[in-house]
Design a protein around this motif. Structure first.
Motif, PDB file in Angstrom:
ATOM      1  N   MET A   1       2.754 -10.061   4.847  1.00  0.00           N
ATOM      2  CA  MET A   1       2.630  -9.318   3.583  1.00  0.00           C
ATOM      3  C   MET A   1       2.500  -7.818   3.853  1.00  0.00           C
ATOM      4  O   MET A   1       3.029  -6.997   3.119  1.00  0.00           O
ATOM      5  CB  MET A   1       1.397  -9.810   2.794  1.00  0.00           C
ATOM      6  CG  MET A   1       1.519 -11.213   2.273  1.00  0.00           C
ATOM      7  SD  MET A   1       2.810 -11.399   1.037  1.00  0.00           S
ATOM      8  CE  MET A   1       2.667 -13.134   0.695  1.00  0.00           C
ATOM      9  N   GLY A   2       1.784  -7.483   4.908  1.00  0.00           N
ATOM     10  CA  GLY A   2       1.579  -6.083   5.243  1.00  0.00           C
ATOM     11  C   GLY A   2       2.888  -5.368   5.521  1.00  0.00           C
ATOM     12  O   GLY A   2       3.070  -4.204   5.135  1.00  0.00           O
ATOM     13  N   LYS A   3       3.800  -6.049   6.193  1.00  0.00           N
ATOM     14  CA  LYS A   3       5.103  -5.451   6.502  1.00  0.00           C
ATOM     15  C   LYS A   3       5.913  -5.204   5.229  1.00  0.00           C
ATOM     16  O   LYS A   3       6.625  -4.209   5.118  1.00  0.00           O
ATOM     17  CB  LYS A   3       5.879  -6.362   7.464  1.00  0.00           C
ATOM     18  CG  LYS A   3       5.290  -6.416   8.870  1.00  0.00           C
ATOM     19  CD  LYS A   3       6.122  -7.296   9.768  1.00  0.00           C
ATOM     20  CE  LYS A   3       5.548  -7.328  11.190  1.00  0.00           C
ATOM     21  NZ  LYS A   3       6.349  -8.194  12.096  1.00  0.00           N
ATOM     22  N   ILE A   4       5.797  -6.121   4.284  1.00  0.00           N
ATOM     23  CA  ILE A   4       6.507  -5.946   3.012  1.00  0.00           C
ATOM     24  C   ILE A   4       5.935  -4.760   2.264  1.00  0.00           C
ATOM     25  O   ILE A   4       6.681  -3.920   1.738  1.00  0.00           O
ATOM     26  CB  ILE A   4       6.399  -7.229   2.149  1.00  0.00           C
ATOM     27  CG1 ILE A   4       7.104  -8.400   2.842  1.00  0.00           C
ATOM     28  CG2 ILE A   4       7.010  -6.975   0.761  1.00  0.00           C
ATOM     29  CD1 ILE A   4       6.959  -9.711   2.121  1.00  0.00           C
ATOM     30  N   ASP A   5       4.609  -4.650   2.208  1.00  0.00           N
ATOM     31  CA  ASP A   5       3.968  -3.526   1.530  1.00  0.00           C
ATOM     32  C   ASP A   5       4.364  -2.206   2.174  1.00  0.00           C
ATOM     33  O   ASP A   5       4.588  -1.201   1.476  1.00  0.00           O
ATOM     34  CB  ASP A   5       2.443  -3.680   1.556  1.00  0.00           C
ATOM     35  CG  ASP A   5       1.959  -4.817   0.677  1.00  0.00           C
ATOM     36  OD1 ASP A   5       2.698  -5.197  -0.248  1.00  0.00           O
ATOM     37  OD2 ASP A   5       0.846  -5.332   0.923  1.00  0.00           O
ATOM     38  N   GLU A   6       4.449  -2.184   3.500  1.00  0.00           N
ATOM     39  CA  GLU A   6       4.834  -0.972   4.205  1.00  0.00           C
ATOM     40  C   GLU A   6       6.285  -0.596   3.897  1.00  0.00           C
ATOM     41  O   GLU A   6       6.608   0.589   3.716  1.00  0.00           O
ATOM     42  CB  GLU A   6       4.656  -1.160   5.714  1.00  0.00           C
ATOM     43  CG  GLU A   6       5.002   0.060   6.553  1.00  0.00           C
ATOM     44  CD  GLU A   6       4.162   1.275   6.254  1.00  0.00           C
ATOM     45  OE1 GLU A   6       4.658   2.401   6.454  1.00  0.00           O
ATOM     46  OE2 GLU A   6       3.006   1.109   5.804  1.00  0.00           O
ATOM     47  N   ALA A   7       7.152  -1.597   3.814  1.00  0.00           N
ATOM     48  CA  ALA A   7       8.560  -1.344   3.483  1.00  0.00           C
ATOM     49  C   ALA A   7       8.693  -0.790   2.065  1.00  0.00           C
ATOM     50  O   ALA A   7       9.503   0.122   1.817  1.00  0.00           O
ATOM     51  CB  ALA A   7       9.368  -2.628   3.635  1.00  0.00           C
ATOM     52  N   ILE A   8       7.895  -1.334   1.150  1.00  0.00           N
ATOM     53  CA  ILE A   8       7.902  -0.831  -0.227  1.00  0.00           C
ATOM     54  C   ILE A   8       7.435   0.623  -0.258  1.00  0.00           C
ATOM     55  O   ILE A   8       8.036   1.473  -0.921  1.00  0.00           O
ATOM     56  CB  ILE A   8       7.007  -1.705  -1.134  1.00  0.00           C
ATOM     57  CG1 ILE A   8       7.651  -3.084  -1.337  1.00  0.00           C
ATOM     58  CG2 ILE A   8       6.769  -1.024  -2.485  1.00  0.00           C
ATOM     59  CD1 ILE A   8       6.780  -4.069  -2.073  1.00  0.00           C
ATOM     60  N   LYS A   9       6.366   0.912   0.480  1.00  0.00           N
ATOM     61  CA  LYS A   9       5.827   2.271   0.530  1.00  0.00           C
ATOM     62  C   LYS A   9       6.873   3.257   1.073  1.00  0.00           C
ATOM     63  O   LYS A   9       7.033   4.363   0.548  1.00  0.00           O
ATOM     64  CB  LYS A   9       4.575   2.311   1.400  1.00  0.00           C
ATOM     65  CG  LYS A   9       3.924   3.680   1.497  1.00  0.00           C
ATOM     66  CD  LYS A   9       2.714   3.660   2.403  1.00  0.00           C
ATOM     67  CE  LYS A   9       2.105   5.047   2.574  1.00  0.00           C
ATOM     68  NZ  LYS A   9       0.949   5.044   3.506  1.00  0.00           N
ATOM     69  N   GLN A  10       7.601   2.850   2.100  1.00  0.00           N
ATOM     70  CA  GLN A  10       8.624   3.717   2.688  1.00  0.00           C
ATOM     71  C   GLN A  10       9.738   4.024   1.686  1.00  0.00           C
ATOM     72  O   GLN A  10      10.236   5.152   1.613  1.00  0.00           O
ATOM     73  CB  GLN A  10       9.195   3.072   3.948  1.00  0.00           C
ATOM     74  CG  GLN A  10       8.221   3.065   5.123  1.00  0.00           C
ATOM     75  CD  GLN A  10       8.774   2.345   6.332  1.00  0.00           C
ATOM     76  OE1 GLN A  10       9.874   1.802   6.301  1.00  0.00           O
ATOM     77  NE2 GLN A  10       8.015   2.321   7.423  1.00  0.00           N
ATOM     78  N   LYS A  11      10.128   3.021   0.925  1.00  0.00           N
ATOM     79  CA  LYS A  11      11.184   3.235  -0.073  1.00  0.00           C
ATOM     80  C   LYS A  11      10.686   4.124  -1.211  1.00  0.00           C
ATOM     81  O   LYS A  11      11.442   4.943  -1.752  1.00  0.00           O
ATOM     82  CB  LYS A  11      11.692   1.892  -0.606  1.00  0.00           C
ATOM     83  CG  LYS A  11      12.526   1.119   0.410  1.00  0.00           C
ATOM     84  CD  LYS A  11      13.155  -0.113  -0.175  1.00  0.00           C
ATOM     85  CE  LYS A  11      13.984  -0.861   0.857  1.00  0.00           C
ATOM     86  NZ  LYS A  11      15.143  -0.066   1.322  1.00  0.00           N
ATOM     87  N   GLU A  12       9.414   3.971  -1.586  1.00  0.00           N
ATOM     88  CA  GLU A  12       8.845   4.832  -2.623  1.00  0.00           C
ATOM     89  C   GLU A  12       8.799   6.281  -2.156  1.00  0.00           C
ATOM     90  O   GLU A  12       9.077   7.205  -2.931  1.00  0.00           O
ATOM     91  CB  GLU A  12       7.441   4.346  -2.994  1.00  0.00           C
ATOM     92  CG  GLU A  12       7.442   3.035  -3.772  1.00  0.00           C
ATOM     93  CD  GLU A  12       6.059   2.465  -3.992  1.00  0.00           C
ATOM     94  OE1 GLU A  12       5.905   1.615  -4.880  1.00  0.00           O
ATOM     95  OE2 GLU A  12       5.125   2.857  -3.240  1.00  0.00           O
ATOM     96  N   GLU A  13       8.462   6.490  -0.889  1.00  0.00           N
ATOM     97  CA  GLU A  13       8.449   7.847  -0.324  1.00  0.00           C
ATOM     98  C   GLU A  13       9.855   8.418  -0.267  1.00  0.00           C
ATOM     99  O   GLU A  13      10.067   9.614  -0.489  1.00  0.00           O
ATOM    100  CB  GLU A  13       7.810   7.823   1.065  1.00  0.00           C
ATOM    101  CG  GLU A  13       6.314   7.539   1.048  1.00  0.00           C
ATOM    102  CD  GLU A  13       5.732   7.355   2.437  1.00  0.00           C
ATOM    103  OE1 GLU A  13       6.522   7.233   3.406  1.00  0.00           O
ATOM    104  OE2 GLU A  13       4.491   7.324   2.562  1.00  0.00           O
ATOM    105  N   LEU A  14      10.832   7.553   0.041  1.00  0.00           N
ATOM    106  CA  LEU A  14      12.224   7.982   0.072  1.00  0.00           C
ATOM    107  C   LEU A  14      12.677   8.447  -1.310  1.00  0.00           C
ATOM    108  O   LEU A  14      13.355   9.476  -1.441  1.00  0.00           O
ATOM    109  CB  LEU A  14      13.122   6.842   0.556  1.00  0.00           C
ATOM    110  CG  LEU A  14      14.633   7.097   0.518  1.00  0.00           C
ATOM    111  CD1 LEU A  14      15.009   8.278   1.401  1.00  0.00           C
ATOM    112  CD2 LEU A  14      15.402   5.847   0.926  1.00  0.00           C
ATOM    113  N   ILE A  15      12.302   7.702  -2.347  1.00  0.00           N
ATOM    114  CA  ILE A  15      12.660   8.067  -3.719  1.00  0.00           C
ATOM    115  C   ILE A  15      12.086   9.435  -4.073  1.00  0.00           C
ATOM    116  O   ILE A  15      12.760  10.276  -4.677  1.00  0.00           O
ATOM    117  CB  ILE A  15      12.160   6.995  -4.711  1.00  0.00           C
ATOM    118  CG1 ILE A  15      12.983   5.711  -4.545  1.00  0.00           C
ATOM    119  CG2 ILE A  15      12.237   7.494  -6.147  1.00  0.00           C
ATOM    120  CD1 ILE A  15      12.451   4.531  -5.315  1.00  0.00           C
ATOM    121  N   GLN A  16      10.839   9.675  -3.670  1.00  0.00           N
ATOM    122  CA  GLN A  16      10.213  10.966  -3.932  1.00  0.00           C
ATOM    123  C   GLN A  16      10.950  12.094  -3.211  1.00  0.00           C
ATOM    124  O   GLN A  16      11.214  13.153  -3.786  1.00  0.00           O
ATOM    125  CB  GLN A  16       8.750  10.945  -3.504  1.00  0.00           C
ATOM    126  CG  GLN A  16       8.008  12.250  -3.814  1.00  0.00           C
ATOM    127  CD  GLN A  16       6.536  12.185  -3.452  1.00  0.00           C
ATOM    128  OE1 GLN A  16       5.996  11.121  -3.188  1.00  0.00           O
ATOM    129  NE2 GLN A  16       5.877  13.333  -3.450  1.00  0.00           N
TER     130      GLN A  16
END
Length: 247
Positions: free
Chosen positions: A1-16
């Motif tokens: 689950m942690g890896k999925i959350d980290e991947a989501i966070k990276q994509k959110e940072e990319l969008i920003q």
């Protein structure tokens, strides 16, 4: 689950980051032009900085005029709305409770008009306040409707105003503790006099590059949704005992 959350966070940072890149793209294009080798000169305006030597700084009334044509006689029935920086046709289901006669107080809007929400400036520093109309319709008279003069490219002028909106320069308009703006604030505001053919090239450049950035943002958002769906399915499987989750 942690890896999925980290991947989501990276994509959110990319969008920003992509959003910031788009903002910088527009700012540079409307204030510096497209040719990096063009001789520059000081604009005399801090937030603009240097501008191409052949450009000039002029007051807003040289570029725009206020349009305040009321919808008397119900000439039009298509109601427009400013939403997230876009002028859109308001869905009919959101017009419930409004009688047609009330729309006579609305103002006429044509494609190329620039709509600005000038109210509540002190309390709302996050909303996008500018939008470019693409449809014939009507909009509340609480908004400013700026008509671009014939010798200017409406989409270039919109991008210029969008830039002062996203960079929050718009909140420096007016004086004192005023919460609302009026056309007087914009007719005195510094605009850049750019040859119209150059305005056209700037607009095309912004459109092309913005489309690429928007597509990358959409892909990142789709990736986030898929990751969230995958995470949800894993949680569901763990709850039902189908798999064991180790974090």
């Amino acid at each position: 689950m942690g890896k999925i959350d980290e991947a989501i966070k990276q994509k959110e940072e990319l969008i920003q980051l992509l959003g910031e890149r788009k903002q910088i793209l527009i700012q540079n294009a409307v204030t510096k032009g497209l040719n990096p080798n063009t001789p520059m000169k000081p604009s005399g305006i801090e937030w603009i900085g240097d501008i191409p030597e052949h450009w000039e700084v002029k007051p807003g009334f040289c570029f725009i005029k206020e349009r305040k044509t009321k919808n008397i006689g119900m000439k039009r029935s298509t109601v427009l709305s400013l939403s997230y920086g876009n002028v859109i046709i308001k869905p009919k289901e959101k017009l419930t409770g409004l009688v047609p006669e009330s729309f006579e107080t609305y103002q006429l809007v044509d494609p190329g008009d620039i709509i600005i929400r000038p109210t509540d400036m002190q309390n709302d520093h996050t909303s996008l306040r500018t939008g470019l109309a693409k449809d014939h319709g009507i909009i509340t008279s609480a908004y400013l409707n700026l008509e671009v003069k014939d010798n200017q490219h409406s989409e270039y002028i919109y991008n210029y105003l969008h830039n002062i909106d996203t960079n929050k320069v718009i909140y420096g308009l007016g004086s004192g503790l005023r919460q609302n703006l009026d056309f007087g604030d914009f007719k005195r505001f510094p605009f850049l006099l750019v040859p119209k053919e150059e305005q056209q090239k700037i607009v095309e450049h912004i459109q092309t590059q913005s489309t690429k950035i928007d597509q990358a943002i959409d892909q990142a958002k789709e990736g986030i949704e898929k990751l969230k769906e995958y995470k949800s399915s894993l949680i569901n499987s763990a709850v039902t005992g189908k798999i064991r989750v180790n974090g």
